[in-house]
Design an enzyme around this catalytic site. Structure first.
Site, PDB file in Angstrom:
ATOM      1  N   TYR A  53      38.904  62.324 -12.247  1.00  9.33           N
ATOM      2  CA  TYR A  53      39.873  61.285 -12.564  1.00  9.33           C
ATOM      3  C   TYR A  53      39.958  61.130 -14.083  1.00  9.33           C
ATOM      4  O   TYR A  53      38.999  60.706 -14.736  1.00  9.33           O
ATOM      5  CB  TYR A  53      39.490  59.947 -11.925  1.00  9.33           C
ATOM      6  CG  TYR A  53      39.557  59.924 -10.410  1.00  9.33           C
ATOM      7  CD1 TYR A  53      40.103  60.976  -9.681  1.00  9.33           C
ATOM      8  CD2 TYR A  53      39.061  58.835  -9.697  1.00  9.33           C
ATOM      9  CE1 TYR A  53      40.155  60.947  -8.298  1.00  9.33           C
ATOM     10  CE2 TYR A  53      39.119  58.797  -8.302  1.00  9.33           C
ATOM     11  CZ  TYR A  53      39.658  59.859  -7.616  1.00  9.33           C
ATOM     12  OH  TYR A  53      39.705  59.823  -6.235  1.00  9.33           O
ATOM     13  N   SER A 150      34.388  63.777   1.349  1.00 14.29           N
ATOM     14  CA  SER A 150      35.811  63.507   1.183  1.00 14.29           C
ATOM     15  C   SER A 150      36.617  64.751   1.530  1.00 14.29           C
ATOM     16  O   SER A 150      36.231  65.872   1.151  1.00 14.29           O
ATOM     17  CB  SER A 150      36.097  63.094  -0.264  1.00 14.29           C
ATOM     18  OG  SER A 150      37.458  62.790  -0.458  1.00 14.29           O
ATOM     19  N   GLN A 176      35.916  60.054   3.379  1.00 13.55           N
ATOM     20  CA  GLN A 176      37.044  59.562   2.599  1.00 13.55           C
ATOM     21  C   GLN A 176      38.221  60.535   2.775  1.00 13.55           C
ATOM     22  O   GLN A 176      38.275  61.573   2.128  1.00 13.55           O
ATOM     23  CB  GLN A 176      36.677  59.431   1.121  1.00 13.55           C
ATOM     24  CG  GLN A 176      37.767  58.802   0.295  1.00 13.55           C
ATOM     25  CD  GLN A 176      37.395  58.596  -1.157  1.00 13.55           C
ATOM     26  OE1 GLN A 176      38.188  58.835  -2.050  1.00 13.55           O
ATOM     27  NE2 GLN A 176      36.170  58.146  -1.414  1.00 13.55           N
ATOM     28  N   LEU A 207      48.769  53.308   0.970  1.00  7.61           N
ATOM     29  CA  LEU A 207      50.196  52.946   0.951  1.00  7.61           C
ATOM     30  C   LEU A 207      51.086  54.184   0.852  1.00  7.61           C
ATOM     31  O   LEU A 207      52.273  54.085   0.534  1.00  7.61           O
ATOM     32  CB  LEU A 207      50.489  51.986  -0.200  1.00  7.61           C
ATOM     33  CG  LEU A 207      49.790  50.635  -0.106  1.00  7.61           C
ATOM     34  CD1 LEU A 207      50.115  49.784  -1.329  1.00  7.61           C
ATOM     35  CD2 LEU A 207      50.189  49.905   1.175  1.00  7.61           C
TER      36      LEU A 207
END
Length: 333
Positions: A53, A150, A176, A207
């Site tokens: 990230y 993940s 995840q 979302l």
């Protein structure tokens, strides 16, 4: 926010986790620290990040916030490693690489222990026992408390669980994956593995890249300062991929239920996940404190059984004819 046990672990987690992929990119350091302050003030206690990230900057921003705020004992830190930090750089789960990657996680976060370490994806080139053995070393040293994973497929997750069991190595306590009303493909097989082994989900992109907030419209390519406005072809939520009748059928139901509650569409979409029996905590991603405040309001939205099932029904993924449909037609379920 109330807390609950994360699967078989001793971690007590809130229903909403703060995801930090925006830190150092869409959110500068001051905004990132404001997001962390607002999240903790609302009662949240899980912060999720990854080495890739913002090329490590997200972890560094979190580390500086932890040191400056004195909140280390109030939050759980989840992070990830597996992918290359620079184009063409080393990557994978081989201990020769992963050892340094985890030490770098700890250094950037400026912490002694990672509460939940998660390989960011499976590595078919490395035997599971090899990287699990390394995780055991870190657990024994007190540098990792628990192992999550993940983006694992069902067979990859099951293989990891089997090796952990028979080799006496750390086992998986969470998964995840991407999971939301628009993308429920893990329902095909991954979900069953999780149910069978009491492995809760920590869904990312809850979302659907902003779709479930109602911000995108039929036949109108997004523009402006939104995820797809800046890049309509971005990732799994790309406009051309999700601009479908199925998407807007789901959004219509979300909109109706939101009106019933006087809530936002985002809050209803998140509430469906919060109330999902297999979800441990939902990972929120926000660029601004206003977005975060709206998303945190989802914890106060209580869907009725009928409303939850309406969302479940309209979002159920199409079952491929083979092998799943074939098994059904043969009376195999």
């Amino acid at each position: 926010m109330q807390t609950s046990s994360l699967g078989t672990s001793d971690l007590q987690v809130t229903p909403l986790t703060l995801g930090t992929m925006t830190f150092g990119k869409e959110a500068d350091e001051a905004t990132s620290h404001a997001l962390l302050d607002a999240y903790v003030a609302a009662g949240g206690n899980v912060i999720d990040t990854a080495d890739v990230y913002s090329a490590g900057l997200s972890e560094e921003i979190i580390g500086r916030w932890l040191k400056g705020s004195g909140k280390r004992d109030d939050v759980l830190i989840a992070t990830k490693a597996r992918f290359a930090m620079a184009k063409g750089g080393p990557r994978g789960l081989h201990p020769d690489y992963l050892r340094g990657a985890i030490e770098d996680n700890l250094r950037r976060l400026d912490i002694d222990t990672i509460d939940l370490f998660q390989p960011h994806a499976f590595d078919p080139n490395v035997p599971v026992a090899e990287w699990l053995g390394l995780i055991k070393e870190f657990v024994d040293q007190g540098k990792i408390r628990h192992l999550g994973v993940s983006n694992f497929l069902s067979y990859q997750l099951q293989q990891t669980l089997d090796v952990a069991k028979y080799e006496g190595l750390p086992t998986v306590v969470s998964l995840q994956p991407q999971y939301n009303l628009l993308d429920r493909h893990i329902d095909y097989e991954v979900m069953d593995v999780c149910k069978n082994h009491n492995i809760p989900l920590l869904p990312w992109s809850p979302l659907g890249g902003g779709w479930l907030s109602g911000k995108y419209e039929r036949d109108s390519v997004p523009t402006g300062a939104t995820r797809l406005g800046e890049d309509p072809s971005r990732g799994v939520e790309a406009y051309d991929k999700r601009n479908t009748e199925r998407t807007f059928a789901i959004l219509d139901v979300v909109k109706d239920i939101a009106a019933d509650h006087g809530a936002s569409m985002a809050q209803v979409s998140l509430a469906w996940l919060i109330q999902h029996p297999q979800v441990g905590s939902v990972i929120l991603g926000a660029r601004t404190t206003e977005q975060l405040a709206d998303n945190l309001g989802a914890a106060q939205v209580e869907l009725s059984t009928e409303q939850w099932e309406r969302l479940e029904d309209v979002s159920r993924p199409h079952t491929p004819d083979y092998p799943y449909g074939f098994v059904d037609t043969m009376g195999g379920r």
